[in-house]
Scaffold this motif. Structure first.
Motif, PDB file in Angstrom:
ATOM      1  N   GLU A   6      -8.015   9.557 -56.415  1.00 38.87           N
ATOM      2  CA  GLU A   6      -7.795   8.184 -55.965  1.00 38.87           C
ATOM      3  C   GLU A   6      -6.454   8.057 -55.232  1.00 38.87           C
ATOM      4  N   TRP A  36     -15.925   2.125 -59.775  1.00 38.59           N
ATOM      5  CA  TRP A  36     -14.496   1.889 -59.980  1.00 38.59           C
ATOM      6  C   TRP A  36     -14.324   1.211 -61.339  1.00 38.59           C
ATOM      7  N   TYR A  94      -6.468   1.987 -61.975  1.00 40.33           N
ATOM      8  CA  TYR A  94      -7.820   1.997 -61.437  1.00 40.33           C
ATOM      9  C   TYR A  94      -8.319   3.429 -61.305  1.00 40.33           C
ATOM     10  N   CYS A  96     -11.681   6.083 -60.358  1.00 40.20           N
ATOM     11  CA  CYS A  96     -12.941   6.344 -59.683  1.00 40.20           C
ATOM     12  C   CYS A  96     -13.779   7.241 -60.591  1.00 40.20           C
TER      13      CYS A  96
END
Length: 127
Positions: A6, A36, A94, A96
């Motif tokens: 990411e 996500w 965050y 992935c």
């Protein structure tokens, strides 16, 4: 094996925008469902958005619907998350994720449904 990396996180003020990228390598043909997720300190990892790479069907958490857009560039093996109208409550790491199964066979919003994960990118939204 699929490797996910990411990028694109950062610090923005409320109302701002960021675009996250997730570069996939390895056996990318096996990444039928990609998503996500985000995790704030002390909180569980939650699904933000998902996409069925073979067809483009998208899924969103209610909390981000209308503000975030998940998309893919198959030629670049890259997944994106465009985040607009950011709020302080969007602050999180965050991640992935991808899985060889089609999204319709998964509960796309549950982290344990996914086989492969990236290391994460931090998003901080200040008020």
């Amino acid at each position: 094996q699929v490797q996910l990396v990411e990028s694109g996180g950062g610090s923005v003020q409320a109302g701002g925008s960021l675009r996250l990228s997730c570069a996939a390598s390895g056996d990318t043909a096996s990444s039928y469902c990609m998503g996500w997720f985000r995790q704030a300190p002390g909180m569980e990892r939650e699904g933000v958005a998902g996409i069925y790479t073979d067809g483009g069907t998208t899924y969103y958490a209610n909390s981000v619907k209308g503000r975030f857009t998940i998309s893919q560039d198959n030629a670049k093996n890259t997944l994106y998350l465009q985040m607009n109208s950011l709020k302080p409550e969007d602050t999180a790491m965050y991640y992935c994720a991808s899985d060889p199964s089609p999204c319709r066979l998964l509960r796309w919003y549950l982290s344990y449904e996914y086989k492969y994960w990236g290391q994460g990118t931090q998003v901080t939204v200040s008020s």
